[in-house]
Design a protein around this motif. Structure first.
Motif, PDB file in Angstrom:
ATOM      1  N   PRO A 171      32.567  38.835  48.143  1.00 14.89           N
ATOM      2  CA  PRO A 171      31.383  39.693  48.307  1.00 14.89           C
ATOM      3  C   PRO A 171      31.310  40.729  47.192  1.00 14.89           C
ATOM      4  N   ALA A 172      30.098  41.237  46.955  1.00 17.88           N
ATOM      5  CA  ALA A 172      29.893  42.184  45.850  1.00 17.88           C
ATOM      6  C   ALA A 172      30.680  43.469  46.045  1.00 17.88           C
ATOM      7  N   TRP A 173      30.914  43.865  47.285  1.00 18.71           N
ATOM      8  CA  TRP A 173      31.604  45.136  47.542  1.00 18.71           C
ATOM      9  C   TRP A 173      33.136  45.016  47.545  1.00 18.71           C
ATOM     10  N   GLU A 174      33.648  43.807  47.446  1.00 18.63           N
ATOM     11  CA  GLU A 174      35.098  43.606  47.485  1.00 18.63           C
ATOM     12  C   GLU A 174      35.639  43.504  46.061  1.00 18.63           C
ATOM     13  N   GLU A 175      36.601  44.354  45.748  1.00 22.36           N
ATOM     14  CA  GLU A 175      37.144  44.385  44.395  1.00 22.36           C
ATOM     15  C   GLU A 175      38.101  43.226  44.159  1.00 22.36           C
ATOM     16  N   GLU A 176      38.272  42.893  42.890  1.00 19.47           N
ATOM     17  CA  GLU A 176      39.166  41.814  42.525  1.00 19.47           C
ATOM     18  C   GLU A 176      40.618  42.218  42.791  1.00 19.47           C
ATOM     19  N   PRO A 177      41.434  41.296  43.283  1.00 16.46           N
ATOM     20  CA  PRO A 177      42.845  41.639  43.538  1.00 16.46           C
ATOM     21  C   PRO A 177      43.607  41.843  42.241  1.00 16.46           C
ATOM     22  N   SER A 178      44.560  42.742  42.289  1.00 12.24           N
ATOM     23  CA  SER A 178      45.393  42.995  41.111  1.00 12.24           C
ATOM     24  C   SER A 178      46.475  41.928  40.995  1.00 12.24           C
ATOM     25  N   VAL A 205      49.608  42.502  40.739  1.00 14.64           N
ATOM     26  CA  VAL A 205      50.713  42.880  41.631  1.00 14.64           C
ATOM     27  C   VAL A 205      50.428  42.428  43.060  1.00 14.64           C
ATOM     28  N   GLY A 206      49.184  42.592  43.482  1.00 10.62           N
ATOM     29  CA  GLY A 206      48.823  42.165  44.827  1.00 10.62           C
ATOM     30  C   GLY A 206      48.932  40.664  45.009  1.00 10.62           C
ATOM     31  N   LEU A 207      48.457  39.912  44.001  1.00 13.24           N
ATOM     32  CA  LEU A 207      48.567  38.453  44.077  1.00 13.24           C
ATOM     33  C   LEU A 207      50.022  38.010  44.085  1.00 13.24           C
ATOM     34  N   ALA A 208      50.854  38.660  43.250  1.00  6.36           N
ATOM     35  CA  ALA A 208      52.277  38.308  43.226  1.00  6.36           C
ATOM     36  C   ALA A 208      52.945  38.633  44.556  1.00  6.36           C
ATOM     37  N   GLY A 209      52.586  39.788  45.137  1.00  4.88           N
ATOM     38  CA  GLY A 209      53.166  40.153  46.429  1.00  4.88           C
ATOM     39  C   GLY A 209      52.779  39.183  47.528  1.00  4.88           C
TER      40      GLY A 209
END
Length: 311
Positions: free
Chosen positions: A21-28, A30-34
């Motif tokens: 969705p437009a309001w959801e930011e892209e994951p970092s 670090v977040g993807l690795a976690g």
């Protein structure tokens, strides 16, 4: 002159993730690795014990003795435990009993649950509100174990396979999920079928059920897993060891109470390890659920969420 064929732009790929969705930011990163590390540990925690159980069931007595118990690294594969279990003794009979009870019980439970849920999904049915409130009350209050045992005994169901089905045939939670899904079906579609002369059973069979395949698949799996994994009713209502389902035989083998005659002789002579037999029975008990779950997995989100939210 060469014709130019326009290719569709941004053709969706089946393996690609759905757009955010437009309001959801892209994951970092670090977040993807976690998330990857957490999911890897979760999968390892699930698959590692299962690996040990399977490898031990396929190991010889010598390998199990060398490992001092459970085997982590396989050293030769042998199917002697499964061959002895499926040679026509008590375990084979128990597996057949479990399959038949699961099939008959699931069909009976689904038939009653679908009919009850469809009736409760039509607000104009007779006693709709009172029946619904009565069903909801049973989710919070129950008679207890002793009255249930006395009821089964008074009905003459002791040492009967019906005692494995009837006491736990209906789940109010499953009925409510089905009811919520049925209420989400367009009322105009049902009304048009009534104008064409269709009755309730025809509407249910030809309109409601085909549109509810997702939730029906999920609830069927719930009932089937419940019947396949059940052991308490058999231990409570059955006294004949020859009538015991697979789960109860597995408990006896794991607790080393009593091994079937053929297996006991093979274990005493050193041809077979008792631990391999226990692990093989566990694999046999887990195999049907592990095989069926992936085929129903794609229906879980649609079936459970839609059925639980609507209504």
């Amino acid at each position: 002159m060469t014709a130019v064929i326009d290719k569709p732009a941004n053709k969706p790929r089946p393996w690609a993730a759905p757009p955010r969705p437009a309001w959801e930011e892209e994951p970092s990163r670090v977040g993807l690795a976690g998330k990857g590390i957490a999911l890897s540990f979760a999968c390892l925690a699930i698959l590692f014990p299962l690996w040990i159980v399977i490898v031990t069931s396929l190991s010889s007595r010598k390998t199990i003795d060398e490992a001092g118990g459970l085997v982590l690294v396989p050293k030769g594969i042998t199917f002697i435990a499964y061959r002895e279990l499926l040679s026509g003794g008590q375990v084979t009979r128990a597996a057949i009993i479990s399959v038949l009870v699961t099939l008959v019980g699931t069909l009976f439970s689904m038939a009653v649950s679908v009919l009850c849920a469809y009736g409760l999904s039509r607000s104009g049915t007779l006693g709709h509100r009172w029946i619904l409130m009565t069903l909801l009350a049973t989710m919070f209050f129950s008679a207890g174990l002793i009255p249930t045992y006395l009821l089964v005994q008074s009905l003459g169901l002791m040492d009967s396979y019906l005692a494995l089905i009837l006491p736990s045939a209906i789940s109010v939670f499953n009925i409510l999920v089905l009811r919520g899904f049925f209420m989400g079906i367009s009322q105009e579609l049902i009304d048009s079928a009534r104008i064409d002369g269709a009755g309730d059973f025809r509407i249910l069979r030809q309109i409601v059920m085909p549109l509810s395949r997702a939730v029906l698949a999920v609830i069927t799996l719930f009932y089937a897993v419940g019947y396949w994994s059940a052991w308490f009713n058999a231990s409570l209502y059955l006294n004949d060891q020859d009538m015991m389902p697979l789960q109860n035989v597995m408990i006896q083998l794991v607790q080393k109470q009593e091994a079937p005659v053929g297996l006991g002789q093979a274990i005493k002579t050193g041809q077979l390890s008792g631990l391999a037999v226990q692990m093989a029975v566990m694999v046999m008990a887990l195999l049907p659920v592990a095989v069926l779950s992936p085929f129903v997995q794609r229906h879980f989100k649609k079936g459970m969420l839609t059925g639980a939210v609507k209504g």
